[in-house]
Scaffold this motif. Structure first.
Motif, PDB file in Angstrom:
ATOM      1  N   ALA A  27      40.994  94.168  40.121  1.00 38.97           N
ATOM      2  CA  ALA A  27      39.849  94.489  39.262  1.00 38.97           C
ATOM      3  C   ALA A  27      39.550  93.335  38.307  1.00 38.97           C
ATOM      4  O   ALA A  27      38.386  92.976  38.102  1.00 38.97           O
ATOM      5  N   ARG A  31      36.078  91.264  38.131  1.00 35.70           N
ATOM      6  CA  ARG A  31      35.316  91.141  36.878  1.00 35.70           C
ATOM      7  C   ARG A  31      35.060  89.676  36.536  1.00 35.70           C
ATOM      8  O   ARG A  31      33.948  89.305  36.163  1.00 35.70           O
ATOM      9  N   PRO A  37      34.133  95.900  39.733  1.00 41.73           N
ATOM     10  CA  PRO A  37      35.390  96.345  40.345  1.00 41.73           C
ATOM     11  C   PRO A  37      35.351  97.793  40.827  1.00 41.73           C
ATOM     12  O   PRO A  37      36.092  98.154  41.737  1.00 41.73           O
ATOM     13  N   ARG A  38      34.459  98.618  40.259  1.00 48.56           N
ATOM     14  CA  ARG A  38      34.370 100.014  40.721  1.00 48.56           C
ATOM     15  C   ARG A  38      33.660 100.125  42.055  1.00 48.56           C
ATOM     16  O   ARG A  38      33.985 100.991  42.863  1.00 48.56           O
TER      17      ARG A  38
END
Length: 171
Positions: A27, A31, A37-38
């Motif tokens: 993640a 970023r 990242p989601r």
């Protein structure tokens, strides 16, 4: 019109997302590369469509821009990043492949719709010679595609249950 331009070259494969302690590092890496990242998606891909919109918006005032628009070619997510100067292009493609299949399918559907609209308008512009007709086609395409770019951006940024009808009614 059948178009596979919005699907990546390796859409049949899915890269597993890291779990556990590796998930946090993954993640952070996403970023840092400006990849959500989601969702595993990057807004940089929308630049491909925004370029076409910019050209369309110029056509009513500068009819010669129609030629530039007609030379625009669809690129899949992977093709866009492969051809780009995006610093983390390989990571962007890997993250896309690891994205949740539901999110990716929704995103690909919108990208495919935008591609279909833009290629159909380009074909129509090739069939006409009057600047006024091309300007009308450009204005209509812009009305159709801009909300879809916003919708795609919402998906990239982790929006849920996107309401196409509400977005389209906003114009």
């Amino acid at each position: 019109m059948t178009s596979t331009a919005a699907t990546p070259a390796r859409s049949d494969r899915s890269t597993p997302r890291p779990t556990g302690p590796d998930a946090e590092a993954w993640a952070a890496q996403l970023r840092a590369a400006n990849i959500n990242p989601r969702t595993g998606l990057a807004t940089d891909y929308l630049n491909h469509f925004n370029e076409a919109i910019m050209l369309l918006e110029m056509i009513p005032d500068i009819p010669e821009c129609a030629e530039d628009f007609m030379s625009w070619r669809p690129l899949s997510y992977a093709e866009h990043f492969t051809a780009s100067n995006f610093k983390a292009r390989d990571l962007a493609i890997l993250a896309y492949e690891a994205a949740d299949t539901r999110i990716r399918a929704e995103f690909d559907n919108i990208a495919s719709t935008m591609t279909s609209i833009l290629t159909a308008v380009s074909s129509a512009m090739r069939e006409v010679s009057q600047d006024k007709t091309r300007a009308t086609l450009a204005e209509q395409a812009t009305i159709w595609v801009k909300p879809l770019v916003s919708l795609a951006g919402g998906i990239i940024n982790g929006g849920t249950d996107a309401d196409v009808e509400t977005i389209m009614a906003g114009n």
